[in-house]
Design an enzyme around this catalytic site. Structure first.
Site, mmCIF file in Angstrom:
data_model
loop_
_atom_site.group_PDB
_atom_site.id
_atom_site.type_symbol
_atom_site.label_atom_id
_atom_site.label_comp_id
_atom_site.label_asym_id
_atom_site.label_seq_id
_atom_site.Cartn_x
_atom_site.Cartn_y
_atom_site.Cartn_z
ATOM 1 C CB THR A 298 39.970 46.820 50.029
ATOM 2 O OG1 THR A 298 38.865 46.484 50.869
ATOM 3 C CG2 THR A 298 41.257 46.690 50.810
ATOM 4 C CE LYS B 184 39.699 45.568 54.212
ATOM 5 N NZ LYS B 184 38.440 44.964 54.289
ATOM 6 C CE LYS C 182 41.513 44.821 46.724
ATOM 7 N NZ LYS C 182 40.186 45.333 46.492
HETATM 8 P P1 NAD Z 1 32.471 42.249 43.488
HETATM 9 O O1 NAD Z 1 33.370 41.779 42.418
HETATM 10 O O2 NAD Z 1 31.331 41.385 43.925
HETATM 11 O O3 NAD Z 1 31.853 43.679 43.086
HETATM 12 C C1 NAD Z 1 32.537 44.673 42.400
HETATM 13 C C2 NAD Z 1 31.594 45.188 41.333
HETATM 14 O O4 NAD Z 1 32.211 46.266 40.631
HETATM 15 C C3 NAD Z 1 31.221 44.125 40.291
HETATM 16 O O5 NAD Z 1 29.815 43.957 40.257
HETATM 17 C C4 NAD Z 1 31.780 44.711 38.989
HETATM 18 O O6 NAD Z 1 30.980 44.400 37.859
HETATM 19 C C5 NAD Z 1 31.766 46.190 39.303
HETATM 20 N N1 NAD Z 1 32.619 46.992 38.441
HETATM 21 C C6 NAD Z 1 33.843 46.702 37.940
HETATM 22 N N2 NAD Z 1 34.304 47.735 37.186
HETATM 23 C C7 NAD Z 1 33.344 48.690 37.226
HETATM 24 C C8 NAD Z 1 33.229 49.992 36.675
HETATM 25 N N3 NAD Z 1 34.203 50.506 35.913
HETATM 26 N N4 NAD Z 1 32.103 50.697 36.912
HETATM 27 C C9 NAD Z 1 31.107 50.171 37.682
HETATM 28 N N5 NAD Z 1 31.156 48.950 38.225
HETATM 29 C C10 NAD Z 1 32.265 48.223 38.022
HETATM 30 O O7 NAD Z 1 33.408 42.613 44.719
HETATM 31 P P2 NAD Z 1 32.947 42.874 46.229
HETATM 32 O O8 NAD Z 1 33.087 41.624 47.006
HETATM 33 O O9 NAD Z 1 31.654 43.616 46.221
HETATM 34 O O10 NAD Z 1 34.119 43.842 46.710
HETATM 35 C C11 NAD Z 1 34.117 45.242 46.437
HETATM 36 C C12 NAD Z 1 35.242 45.881 47.231
HETATM 37 O O11 NAD Z 1 35.020 45.622 48.615
HETATM 38 C C13 NAD Z 1 36.636 45.343 46.905
HETATM 39 O O12 NAD Z 1 37.543 46.411 46.882
HETATM 40 C C14 NAD Z 1 36.913 44.356 48.040
HETATM 41 O O13 NAD Z 1 38.291 44.218 48.292
HETATM 42 C C15 NAD Z 1 36.190 45.046 49.192
HETATM 43 N N6 NAD Z 1 35.764 44.149 50.277
HETATM 44 C C16 NAD Z 1 35.103 42.988 50.006
HETATM 45 C C17 NAD Z 1 34.709 42.164 51.062
HETATM 46 C C18 NAD Z 1 33.965 40.873 50.807
HETATM 47 O O14 NAD Z 1 33.803 40.074 51.753
HETATM 48 N N7 NAD Z 1 33.471 40.607 49.601
HETATM 49 C C19 NAD Z 1 34.995 42.515 52.391
HETATM 50 C C20 NAD Z 1 35.636 43.732 52.624
HETATM 51 C C21 NAD Z 1 36.029 44.538 51.557
#
Ligand code: NAD
Length: 293
Positions: free
Chosen positions: A95, A170, A245
Site C-alpha cells: 500500500t 484502496k 497509514k
Molecule cells: P510486514 O512488516 O509484515 O512485512 C513487510 C516486510 O518487508 C518485512 O518482513 C520487512 O522485513 C520487509 N522489508 C523491509 N524492507 C525491505 C527491503 N528493503 N527489502 C526486502 N524486504 C524488506 O508488513 P505486511 O503486513 O506484510 O504489509 C506489507 C504491505 O501490505 C504494506 O504496504 C501494508 O500496508 C500492506 N497491507 C497489509 C495488510 C495487513 O493486514 N497486514 C493488509 C493490506 C495491505
C-alpha cells in the site's frame, strides 16, 4: 509471456504467505527479505530465498513487491531496474501513495517492462488462504499479464484503470471504512447511554439502512457476531496502525487534488490520536473505546 519463475520481495505477514501460495501452485518462487526470520519461514514453506533482491530476481519473468511503504518500493525497484533484471512484469502489492505508484510505473515502463499497482484487502488471513482482493492499476496488457499470478493469490481481481488507480480505490475504500467505523461507534455509545442493549441495537441496525460491514462483520461490541475482533479483546484483524497509514495516504491524495474530505480528515486525526495513545496494535474497531471517555 508465459511465467514460470517469479520473485517476491518482502516476505512479511502478507508477502510471505503470498510467495508460499505461488510456490504451492507449481511456479518456481524466489524470494528476498531483509529479515532473516522472514526468509527462513518462507524457505521452510517452499520459497527459495536469496541474500539480495537483485539475486532473487535473477531469471524471474515477474517480480512482486510487498513492502512497508513507497520509499522502500522505489528503492528496491530502482535497484532491480539498474541491475540486469530479466523481469518483464512488476507487480507492487504494497500500500503506497498514488503518486509513488505512478512514479514506479514510469520507471519500469521506461526500462521496457510492464507494471501494475495491485494493492490488496483481505489481511493476513486472506493472504494465507489465497483469497485476497486485488485492486489493479495499469494498462490492459499489464493487467492481462499479471492476472494469472493474482488469481493464484486472490479471489477477486478488479482492473481499475490506469497506473495508480489500484492505490486510488484502496485509499477511497479505507477512508469510507474508517468514517463508517467511527459513526457506528458513536451511535453504539449513544445507544448505551440511552439504555439500549447491544443485541437490540445489532438486531435492528444490521437489518436496517444503517447496516455496514463495520457492523455486520466487524461489530465493535462483543458477542453479537462471531467474526468480530471485539470477541477477542480487539486482536486484529486490521490494525489501527495500518488504518492510520491508509488514511494518511488518502489525506495526501485529497491535498494533492484539492478535494474537500472533512469526514476523512476527522477520521485521520482520530486514528492518529488513538495510535499515539499506544493502541496501534489493536484492531481499528477498538476506536470505540476512545469515544466512551
Ligand atoms: P510486514 O512488516 O509484515 O512485512 C513487510 C516486510 O518487508 C518485512 O518482513 C520487512 O522485513 C520487509 N522489508 C523491509 N524492507 C525491505 C527491503 N528493503 N527489502 C526486502 N524486504 C524488506 O508488513 P505486511 O503486513 O506484510 O504489509 C506489507 C504491505 O501490505 C504494506 O504496504 C501494508 O500496508 C500492506 N497491507 C497489509 C495488510 C495487513 O493486514 N497486514 C493488509 C493490506 C495491505
Amino acid at each position: 509471456m508465459s511465467i514460470s519463475t517469479v520473485a517476491v520481495i518482502g516476505l512479511g505477514n502478507m508477502g510471505g504467505p503470498m510467495a508460499v501460495n505461488l510456490a504451492k501452485s507449481g511456479l518456481a518462487t524466489r524470494g528476498f527479505d531483509v529479515s532473516d526470520q522472514a526468509r527462513s519461514i518462507a524457505e521452510e514453506a517452499g520459497v527459495q530465498t536469496f541474500d539480495t533482491a537483485v539475486e532473487a530476481a535473477q531469471g524471474a519473468e515477474a517480480v512482486i513487491t510487498m513492502l512497508p511503504n513507497g520509499d522502500l518500493v522505489k528503492k528496491v525497484v530502482g535497484e532491480l531496474v539498474e541491475s540486469d533484471s530479466t523481469a518483464k512484469l512488476y507487480i507492487d502489492s504494497s500500500t503506497v501513495s498514488v503518486q509513488d505508484a505512478r512514479e514506479v510505473g514510469e520507471l519500469i515502463n521506461e526500462q521496457g517492462s510492464l507494471f501494475v499497482d495491485a494493492p490488496v484487502s483481505g489481511g493476513v488471513t486472506g493472504s494465507q488462504a489465497g483469497t485476497l482482493a486485488f485492486m489493479v492499476g495499469g494498462t490492459e496488457e499489464a493487467f492481462n499479464q499479471a492476472k494469472p499470478l493474482l488469481d493464484i493469490m486472490g479471489r477477486s481481481i478488479t482492473h481499475c484503470g490506469q497506473s495508480g488507480n489500484g492505490q486510488a480505490v484502496k485509499a477511497c475504500n479505507n477512508m469510507i471504512l474508517a468514517v463508517q467505523q467511527l459513526v457506528l461507534s458513536e451511535a453504539i455509545v449513544l445507544g448505551e447511554r440511552l439504555g439500549l442493549e447491544h443485541q437490540a441495537f445489532f438486531d435492528v441496525v444490521s437489518n436496517a439502512t444503517g447496516n455496514s460491514w463495520s457492523l455486520s462483520v466487524n461489530a465493535p461490541i462483543p458477542d453479537v457476531v462471531p467474526t468480530s475482533p471485539a470477541n477477542s479483546e480487539f486482536k486484529p484483524g486490521f490494525s489501527s496502525a495500518l488504518m492510520l497509514k491508509d488514511l494518511k495516504l488518502a489525506m495526501e491524495s485529497a491535498q494533492a487534488t484539492g478535494t474537500n474530505t472533512v469526514l476523512g480528515k476527522i477520521a485521520a486525526d482520530t486514528y492518529a490520536a488513538f495510535v499515539e495513545d499506544g493502541h496501534g496494535n489493536l484492531d481499528f474497531s477498538a476506536v470505540i473505546n476512545e469515544l466512551r471517555h
